[in-house]
Design a protein around this motif. Sequence first.
Motif, PDB file in Angstrom:
ATOM      1  N   ASN A  62      -6.536   2.815   0.710  1.00 12.28           N
ATOM      2  CA  ASN A  62      -5.435   1.881   0.477  1.00 12.28           C
ATOM      3  C   ASN A  62      -5.351   0.805   1.553  1.00 12.28           C
ATOM      4  OD1 ASN A  62      -4.514   2.964  -1.925  1.00 12.28           O
ATOM      5  ND2 ASN A  62      -3.083   4.361  -0.943  1.00 12.28           N
ATOM      6  N   SER A  82      -5.993  -3.050   0.306  1.00  8.77           N
ATOM      7  CA  SER A  82      -4.774  -3.865   0.308  1.00  8.77           C
ATOM      8  C   SER A  82      -4.842  -4.975   1.347  1.00  8.77           C
ATOM      9  CB  SER A  82      -3.534  -2.996   0.529  1.00  8.77           C
ATOM     10  OG  SER A  82      -3.626  -2.302   1.759  1.00  8.77           O
ATOM     11  N   ALA A 128       0.858  -1.190   0.000  1.00  2.91           N
ATOM     12  CA  ALA A 128       0.000   0.000   0.000  1.00  2.91           C
ATOM     13  C   ALA A 128       0.888   1.232   0.000  1.00  2.91           C
ATOM     14  CB  ALA A 128      -0.909  -0.001   1.224  1.00  2.91           C
TER      15      ALA A 128
END
Length: 202
Positions: free
Chosen positions: A93, A97, A86
């Motif tokens: 994110n 992720s 990330a």
Amino acid sequence: PNGLWPYSGSERRFCAVTKEWARMGVKVTALEPEPIAGRHFTSAYAPVTVPLRDTGIIGQLLSWTVNAVDLGLAAAEDARFDLVYATNNNLFNLLSSHLLASELSLPCVVVVHHLRWIDYREPAGKWEAGDFDALRFLRALGQDGASLATSICRVAGGRLEAALLPRFDGCVTVSEAVRIQLGGYVPFNRVYTTGDCVSISP
């Protein structure tokens, strides 16, 4: 990303890092929305465009997470991946992720540039530990001119970020101060500090 300049330092850093990885023989695939950062900065990665609905912050978060995970799983059918990375620690994110890494049973690393609930205007003793304090964060956002609704959303997002960080296998920070702040969430043996730098080559 929004506005006339949709990139932050994390995208610039990521593009530069992919060039170094390419020299080491590491291939990188990146999930990202338009506009693709690699078309504006010199880089060495294969972009996968993730469609993103412009339906408010909650709609964008759900749209991004579902689409990014789906496209990441599809990409993994055609290539073998070793790590999910990330590029920064915003909720978009972190959530996508972590979910993708869990589905693929892969380790997951995040670059933590700063903890957004830290207000460096306060005395050092109040921010060095990195503790999440919802009321203090809400007050700081109000001082910055954010509306109450926006402030509440950002506080909720910050709380989720704080809850997700311990689930990562490693954190890369760009300063010693952030490394120390992360100690309240992640064991120090999973936190690595690297400095930012600027390329001066022509």
